[in-house]
Design a protein around this motif. Structure first.
Motif, PDB file in Angstrom:
ATOM      1  N   ASP A 145     -19.218  -3.019 -10.474  1.00 24.84           N
ATOM      2  CA  ASP A 145     -18.103  -2.277 -11.048  1.00 24.84           C
ATOM      3  C   ASP A 145     -17.819  -1.045 -10.199  1.00 24.84           C
ATOM      4  OD1 ASP A 145     -17.983  -4.053 -13.164  1.00 24.84           O
ATOM      5  OD2 ASP A 145     -19.360  -2.861 -14.388  1.00 24.84           O
ATOM      6  N   TYR A 146     -16.579  -0.813  -9.940  1.00 28.22           N
ATOM      7  CA  TYR A 146     -16.122   0.382  -9.237  1.00 28.22           C
ATOM      8  C   TYR A 146     -16.669   0.505  -7.814  1.00 28.22           C
ATOM      9  CZ  TYR A 146     -15.008   1.422 -14.057  1.00 28.22           C
ATOM     10  OH  TYR A 146     -14.541   1.343 -15.336  1.00 28.22           O
ATOM     11  N   ALA A 147     -17.063  -0.590  -7.201  1.00 30.04           N
ATOM     12  CA  ALA A 147     -17.578  -0.544  -5.833  1.00 30.04           C
ATOM     13  C   ALA A 147     -16.526  -0.040  -4.853  1.00 30.04           C
ATOM     14  CB  ALA A 147     -18.095  -1.917  -5.419  1.00 30.04           C
ATOM     15  N   TYR A 148     -15.256  -0.187  -5.208  1.00 29.45           N
ATOM     16  CA  TYR A 148     -14.184   0.273  -4.315  1.00 29.45           C
ATOM     17  C   TYR A 148     -14.210   1.785  -4.122  1.00 29.45           C
ATOM     18  CZ  TYR A 148     -11.893   1.152  -8.787  1.00 29.45           C
ATOM     19  OH  TYR A 148     -11.596   1.580 -10.056  1.00 29.45           O
ATOM     20  N   TYR A 149     -14.895   2.520  -5.002  1.00 27.46           N
ATOM     21  CA  TYR A 149     -14.992   3.968  -4.812  1.00 27.46           C
ATOM     22  C   TYR A 149     -15.708   4.315  -3.508  1.00 27.46           C
ATOM     23  CZ  TYR A 149     -13.198   5.448  -9.366  1.00 27.46           C
ATOM     24  OH  TYR A 149     -12.401   5.712 -10.447  1.00 27.46           O
ATOM     25  N   THR A 150     -16.656   3.493  -3.074  1.00 27.17           N
ATOM     26  CA  THR A 150     -17.315   3.780  -1.802  1.00 27.17           C
ATOM     27  C   THR A 150     -16.326   3.616  -0.649  1.00 27.17           C
ATOM     28  OG1 THR A 150     -18.184   1.526  -1.611  1.00 27.17           O
ATOM     29  CG2 THR A 150     -19.619   3.171  -2.627  1.00 27.17           C
ATOM     30  N   ASP A 151     -15.446   2.616  -0.739  1.00 28.81           N
ATOM     31  CA  ASP A 151     -14.396   2.463   0.275  1.00 28.81           C
ATOM     32  C   ASP A 151     -13.498   3.698   0.294  1.00 28.81           C
ATOM     33  OD1 ASP A 151     -15.427  -0.105   0.579  1.00 28.81           O
ATOM     34  OD2 ASP A 151     -13.765  -1.066  -0.498  1.00 28.81           O
ATOM     35  N   ILE A 152     -13.078   4.134  -0.878  1.00 30.86           N
ATOM     36  CA  ILE A 152     -12.200   5.303  -0.981  1.00 30.86           C
ATOM     37  C   ILE A 152     -12.870   6.532  -0.380  1.00 30.86           C
ATOM     38  CG2 ILE A 152     -11.149   6.913  -2.625  1.00 30.86           C
ATOM     39  CD1 ILE A 152     -10.610   4.418  -4.424  1.00 30.86           C
ATOM     40  N   ALA A 153     -14.146   6.721  -0.694  1.00 23.63           N
ATOM     41  CA  ALA A 153     -14.872   7.878  -0.152  1.00 23.63           C
ATOM     42  C   ALA A 153     -14.892   7.840   1.376  1.00 23.63           C
ATOM     43  CB  ALA A 153     -16.288   7.920  -0.712  1.00 23.63           C
ATOM     44  N   HIS A 154     -15.105   6.663   1.945  1.00 26.81           N
ATOM     45  CA  HIS A 154     -15.073   6.541   3.405  1.00 26.81           C
ATOM     46  C   HIS A 154     -13.680   6.853   3.944  1.00 26.81           C
ATOM     47  CE1 HIS A 154     -19.082   5.089   4.280  1.00 26.81           C
ATOM     48  NE2 HIS A 154     -18.991   4.201   3.298  1.00 26.81           N
ATOM     49  N   PRO A 168     -18.491  -4.438   4.352  1.00 27.89           N
ATOM     50  CA  PRO A 168     -17.099  -4.894   4.190  1.00 27.89           C
ATOM     51  C   PRO A 168     -16.459  -4.297   2.932  1.00 27.89           C
ATOM     52  CG  PRO A 168     -18.513  -6.723   4.773  1.00 27.89           C
ATOM     53  CD  PRO A 168     -19.428  -5.550   4.510  1.00 27.89           C
ATOM     54  N   PRO A 169     -15.171  -3.949   2.999  1.00 27.68           N
ATOM     55  CA  PRO A 169     -14.503  -3.353   1.843  1.00 27.68           C
ATOM     56  C   PRO A 169     -14.705  -4.171   0.574  1.00 27.68           C
ATOM     57  CG  PRO A 169     -13.067  -3.266   3.746  1.00 27.68           C
ATOM     58  CD  PRO A 169     -14.272  -4.105   4.130  1.00 27.68           C
ATOM     59  N   ALA A 180     -12.803  -3.968  -2.119  1.00 27.20           N
ATOM     60  CA  ALA A 180     -11.562  -4.213  -2.854  1.00 27.20           C
ATOM     61  C   ALA A 180     -10.567  -5.003  -2.004  1.00 27.20           C
ATOM     62  CB  ALA A 180     -10.930  -2.884  -3.266  1.00 27.20           C
ATOM     63  N   ARG A 181      -9.709  -5.684  -2.711  1.00 28.78           N
ATOM     64  CA  ARG A 181      -8.527  -6.276  -2.079  1.00 28.78           C
ATOM     65  C   ARG A 181      -7.360  -5.396  -2.525  1.00 28.78           C
ATOM     66  NH1 ARG A 181      -7.952 -12.410  -3.155  1.00 28.78           N
ATOM     67  NH2 ARG A 181      -6.006 -11.838  -2.166  1.00 28.78           N
ATOM     68  N   TRP A 182      -6.839  -4.628  -1.609  1.00 33.81           N
ATOM     69  CA  TRP A 182      -5.799  -3.667  -1.929  1.00 33.81           C
ATOM     70  C   TRP A 182      -4.443  -4.367  -2.011  1.00 33.81           C
ATOM     71  CZ3 TRP A 182      -8.036   0.667  -3.338  1.00 33.81           C
ATOM     72  CH2 TRP A 182      -9.278   0.984  -2.814  1.00 33.81           C
ATOM     73  N   SER A 183      -3.542  -3.801  -2.793  1.00 32.54           N
ATOM     74  CA  SER A 183      -2.202  -4.370  -2.903  1.00 32.54           C
ATOM     75  C   SER A 183      -1.385  -4.100  -1.642  1.00 32.54           C
ATOM     76  CB  SER A 183      -1.477  -3.837  -4.140  1.00 32.54           C
ATOM     77  OG  SER A 183      -1.412  -2.434  -4.111  1.00 32.54           O
ATOM     78  N   ASP A 184      -1.751  -3.070  -0.894  1.00 27.66           N
ATOM     79  CA  ASP A 184      -1.151  -2.791   0.408  1.00 27.66           C
ATOM     80  C   ASP A 184      -2.187  -3.094   1.475  1.00 27.66           C
ATOM     81  OD1 ASP A 184       1.383  -1.796  -0.438  1.00 27.66           O
ATOM     82  OD2 ASP A 184       0.455   0.102  -0.988  1.00 27.66           O
ATOM     83  N   ASP A 185      -1.767  -3.082   2.728  1.00 30.23           N
ATOM     84  CA  ASP A 185      -2.736  -3.327   3.795  1.00 30.23           C
ATOM     85  C   ASP A 185      -3.747  -2.179   3.851  1.00 30.23           C
ATOM     86  OD1 ASP A 185      -1.913  -1.515   6.409  1.00 30.23           O
ATOM     87  OD2 ASP A 185      -0.192  -2.019   5.123  1.00 30.23           O
ATOM     88  N   GLU A 186      -4.921  -2.463   4.400  1.00 28.16           N
ATOM     89  CA  GLU A 186      -6.014  -1.499   4.389  1.00 28.16           C
ATOM     90  C   GLU A 186      -5.642  -0.192   5.094  1.00 28.16           C
ATOM     91  OE1 GLU A 186     -10.665  -1.017   5.738  1.00 28.16           O
ATOM     92  OE2 GLU A 186      -9.781  -3.022   5.703  1.00 28.16           O
ATOM     93  N   GLN A 187      -4.915  -0.257   6.188  1.00 28.05           N
ATOM     94  CA  GLN A 187      -4.543   0.957   6.917  1.00 28.05           C
ATOM     95  C   GLN A 187      -3.658   1.870   6.058  1.00 28.05           C
ATOM     96  OE1 GLN A 187      -5.876   2.031   9.803  1.00 28.05           O
ATOM     97  NE2 GLN A 187      -4.818   3.926   9.285  1.00 28.05           N
TER      98      GLN A 187
END
Length: 162
Positions: free
Chosen positions: A113-122, A132-133, A135-142
């Motif tokens: 749960d909420y693992a995408y927060y580590t991506d956001i922090a980076h 590897p990220p 989350a699958r974002w609704s926009d491209d990763e960049q």
């Protein structure tokens, strides 16, 4: 307590966290605190404290508040408070603090749960995630990376001492 007061308080704090990176968010935070008076909504109260931290991120002398919020959040399992700490450390260019915040986020998100927060922090610190990220974002990763990084750089630019 449940009912209309609890609903208004929770709804207000949800909206507040979205706007709390704006230094002009004090009125909204004050309103949320007023609405919470007399209610026992631990997660909502933590959300207000997180919004306060997001509003004040980058300022001097808030490390004690971060530690208090971390302890309260850890006891409640609230991950967003740790993400707010990562935001603060990214603004301050505090690599050690940011690395510790990411490690805490990872520990809190071990169940997935909420693992995408580590991506956001980076992304906030303009770093590549070390795994590897999540989350699958609704926009491209960049695009996502740029949005999160812009929050940090805009906040840093608004603080005279940085």
């Amino acid at each position: 307590m449940t009912g209309p007061s609890a609903g208004r308080s929770t709804s207000s704090t949800d909206r507040l966290q979205v706007r709390s990176t704006d230094s002009g968010s004090t009125a909204g935070i004050d309103l949320a605190q007023q609405l919470l008076t007399g209610l026992d909504l631990r997660a909502t109260t933590l959300a207000v404290h997180t919004a306060q931290l997001l509003r004040d991120a980058g300022a001097d002398r808030i490390d004690d508040r971060i530690e208090t919020l971390r302890a309260d959040a850890r006891a409640s399992g609230i991950t967003v408070a740790q993400a707010a700490a990562a935001f603060h450390h990214a603004i301050r260019r505090d690599d050690a603090g940011h690395t510790a915040a990411v490690a805490r986020l990872r520990d809190l998100a071990r169940a997935g749960d909420y693992a995408y927060y580590t991506d956001i922090a980076h992304y906030m610190a303009d770093q590549d995630p070390d795994i590897p990220p999540a989350a699958r974002w609704s926009d491209d990763e960049q695009t996502v990376r740029t949005r999160w990084r812009t929050l940090v750089t805009d906040r840093r630019a608004s603080l005279p001492q940085l």
